[in-house]
Design an enzyme around this catalytic site. Structure first.
Site, PDB file in Angstrom:
ATOM      1  N   GLY A 195      52.411 -51.348  68.272  1.00 22.39           N
ATOM      2  CA  GLY A 195      51.282 -50.715  67.607  1.00 22.39           C
ATOM      3  C   GLY A 195      51.311 -49.215  67.778  1.00 22.39           C
ATOM      4  N   ASN A 196      50.139 -48.600  67.770  1.00 26.17           N
ATOM      5  CA  ASN A 196      50.089 -47.143  67.830  1.00 26.17           C
ATOM      6  C   ASN A 196      50.051 -46.632  69.268  1.00 26.17           C
ATOM      7  OD1 ASN A 196      47.234 -46.768  68.746  1.00 26.17           O
ATOM      8  ND2 ASN A 196      46.755 -47.712  66.771  1.00 26.17           N
ATOM      9  N   VAL A 199      46.548 -46.917  71.460  1.00 21.78           N
ATOM     10  CA  VAL A 199      46.309 -48.225  72.072  1.00 21.78           C
ATOM     11  C   VAL A 199      47.393 -48.534  73.096  1.00 21.78           C
ATOM     12  CG1 VAL A 199      46.011 -50.693  71.628  1.00 21.78           C
ATOM     13  CG2 VAL A 199      45.094 -49.018  70.014  1.00 21.78           C
ATOM     14  N   GLY A 200      48.616 -48.051  72.851  1.00 23.00           N
ATOM     15  CA  GLY A 200      49.692 -48.251  73.810  1.00 23.00           C
ATOM     16  C   GLY A 200      49.346 -47.706  75.185  1.00 23.00           C
ATOM     17  N   GLU A 217      56.246 -50.834  71.864  1.00 23.09           N
ATOM     18  CA  GLU A 217      56.874 -50.443  70.603  1.00 23.09           C
ATOM     19  C   GLU A 217      55.841 -49.638  69.826  1.00 23.09           C
ATOM     20  OE1 GLU A 217      59.882 -50.803  70.271  1.00 23.09           O
ATOM     21  OE2 GLU A 217      60.423 -52.450  71.606  1.00 23.09           O
ATOM     22  N   CYS A 251      56.857 -49.383  60.770  1.00 22.13           N
ATOM     23  CA  CYS A 251      57.192 -48.421  61.824  1.00 22.13           C
ATOM     24  C   CYS A 251      58.627 -47.921  61.733  1.00 22.13           C
ATOM     25  CB  CYS A 251      56.933 -49.031  63.201  1.00 22.13           C
ATOM     26  SG  CYS A 251      57.966 -50.456  63.591  1.00 22.13           S
TER      27      CYS A 251
END
Length: 476
Positions: A195-196, A199-200, A217, A251
């Site tokens: 994800g982004n 949030v990572g 990722e 992505c």
């Protein structure tokens, strides 16, 4: 099976039940792993139409793109795991020194335990099920948390997938930010998040509280260098396909083109021709062009069209969440379109003086998930490969690297860390346990390491354990 509820957390009982199952050893035998992988393959085959309908309902994703990304590539992973699982699971014998000659030195492939997979909206089945293949193959119990933004896909996975997999070892958790945050309060043995970056960081912080290893990722701004020595139409075709696949919500999509001004002028007509060939004079009417996932993402990407100069496209329809395949020319480094991952059908072109300046610019920014380079000069492609750093690299093509189960997929730096796909998925969810097994005999050989110590004992032990260079050379 007895489950112990460890807290008031709404997911504690679920995690505890899966952990209790894992401790029984149920997931360890190869027969069990094969059965679960085959069941996952059956889910894909028997629900093909429902999967395609779900991704179409979520993003207007056409059947061709849905079949490739969310079914075929996942099925490749399942089949590859079934083909190779026995070899992956085998103990790996390693070299020994003279002192351990009569011992067994192996790497045992142990599952981590209870693992969590959190996936994004843009390729919901692929980005949920591909890591799931590795987690199952490695012998873990698994909780998957699909994105709530792709609602139809999430619903299908939550309602149908558990009917194929063992409910004692697998579960789906649904919902938005609050359920995810509460889920992350629990202790897992491994976490994989796609994800982004924002949030990572939240996931990484939650994992740190339990010292949980993880793979992130996170994507990023993937540069696409186009050389002046190039077949421009071929390059344009491949860039347009890679960029506007799923309306740019990918992505691995080329995020921006970097080239000279002359190259920009030669490339733009070819990009226009490719867009027209692929999607017609009005891409909004094309059945092959997807839509933005929701209004928030639509508004975010539409705002980026105000950057630079619109060379192609630029049309939008808020009611349809439609943004035309758009190319922006003459963008500036400080403009928002060059400061954030676009994740939509907008392709900016950033101009530089030449190859060396392009490499310098790429290296001055956060390391991306992918670097792309197009040139008829083989040395130019390899110079970009040699002089830049990224999670992966593709020369003279886009996206096709995703079809290879033999290549690792993963980021570096701010684009993430860790890798998966194929054998790399199995390794990600596997603890490689170094093991040395000795016999109870030959005790006389051990005397050289026991006190009282002497110089002769030290020299003999060093002789038996030292690593020597194979081809020593003398510097002149």
């Amino acid at each position: 099976m007895t489950c112990f509820i460890s807290s008031s957390n709404p997911y504690a009982a679920l995690v505890d039940c899966l952990r209790a199952t894992w401790l029984t050893g149920k997931t360890r035998p190869i027969e069990y792993r094969r059965k679960q992988l085959e069941a996952l393959g059956c889910f894909l085959e028997e629900n093909r139409c429902e999967i395609l309908q779900a991704v179409n309902a979520d993003m207007r994703r056409c059947a061709f793109e849905g079949e490739m990304a969310d079914i075929s590539l996942v099925m490749n992973e399942v089949n590859n795991a079934l083909n190779c699982l026995h070899g992956w699971m085998m103990d790996e014998c390693v070299s020994k020194n003279l002192a351990t000659k009569f011992r067994s030195a192996i790497i045992r492939k142990d599952p981590y335990g209870v693992v969590l997979i959190i996936s994004p909206f843009n390729s919901p089945f692929n980005l949920t099920l591909v890591p799931l293949v590795g987690a199952i193959a490695a012998g873990n119990c698994v909780i998957v948390k699909p994105s709530e933004l792709s609602r139809c896909s999430e619903k299908l996975m939550a309602e149908v997938l558990p009917t194929y997999l063992d409910p004692e070892t697998f579960a789906v958790v649904t919902g938005g930010h609050e359920p995810t945050a509460r889920l992350l309060e629990n202790k897992f043995d491994y976490i994989l998040y796609s994800g982004n970056r924002r949030v990572g960081k939240v996931v990484m912080s939650a994992a740190a509280k339990h010292l949980t290893p993880l793979t992130l990722e996170l994507g990023g701004k993937n540069p696409c260098y186009v050389d002046s020595c190039c077949n421009f139409q071929n390059a344009a075709n491949r860039i347009v396909w890679g960029k506007f696949f799923n309306a740019g919500q990918n992505c691995t999509a080329p995020d921006y083109v970097i080239c000279t001004t002359d190259t920009q002028d030669r490339l733009i007509p070819c990009l226009r021709h490719a867009i027209r060939c692929f999607y017609g004079c009005n891409p909004q009417e094309s059945p092959d062009f997807a839509r933005m996932i929701n209004d928030e993402h639509f508004q975010r990407v539409r705002a980026l069209i105000d950057n630079g100069r619109v060379a192609i496209g630029g049309e939008t329809d808020e009611c349809d969440r439609y943004i035309a395949p758009t190319v922006l020319a003459d963008v500036k480094e400080w403009e928002p379109v060059m400061q954030q991952e676009i994740f939509g059908p907008v392709l900016p072109i950033f101009t530089v003086a030449g190859l060396e300046e392009a490499i310098q610019y790429i290296n001055s920014r956060d390391r991306p998930l992918f670097v792309y380079a197009f040139s008829c000069n083989h040395q130019t492609v390899h110079r970009v490969l040699d002089c830049t750093s990224s999670g992966g690299f593709s020369g003279n093509d886009t996206l096709m690297h995703m079809t290879l189960v033999s290549l690792p997929f993963g980021g570096i730096g701010c684009s993430g860390f860790g890798k998966y796909h194929g054998r790399f998925s199995f390794d990600t969810f596997t603890h490689q346990r170094g093991s040395l097994i000795s016999t109870m005999g030959f005790e006389a050989l051990n005397n050289i390491r026991y006190p009282p110590y002497t110089e002769s004992k030290l020299q003999m032990l060093k002789f038996g354990t030292d690593v020597r260079r194979w081809n020593p050379c003398t510097m002149l």
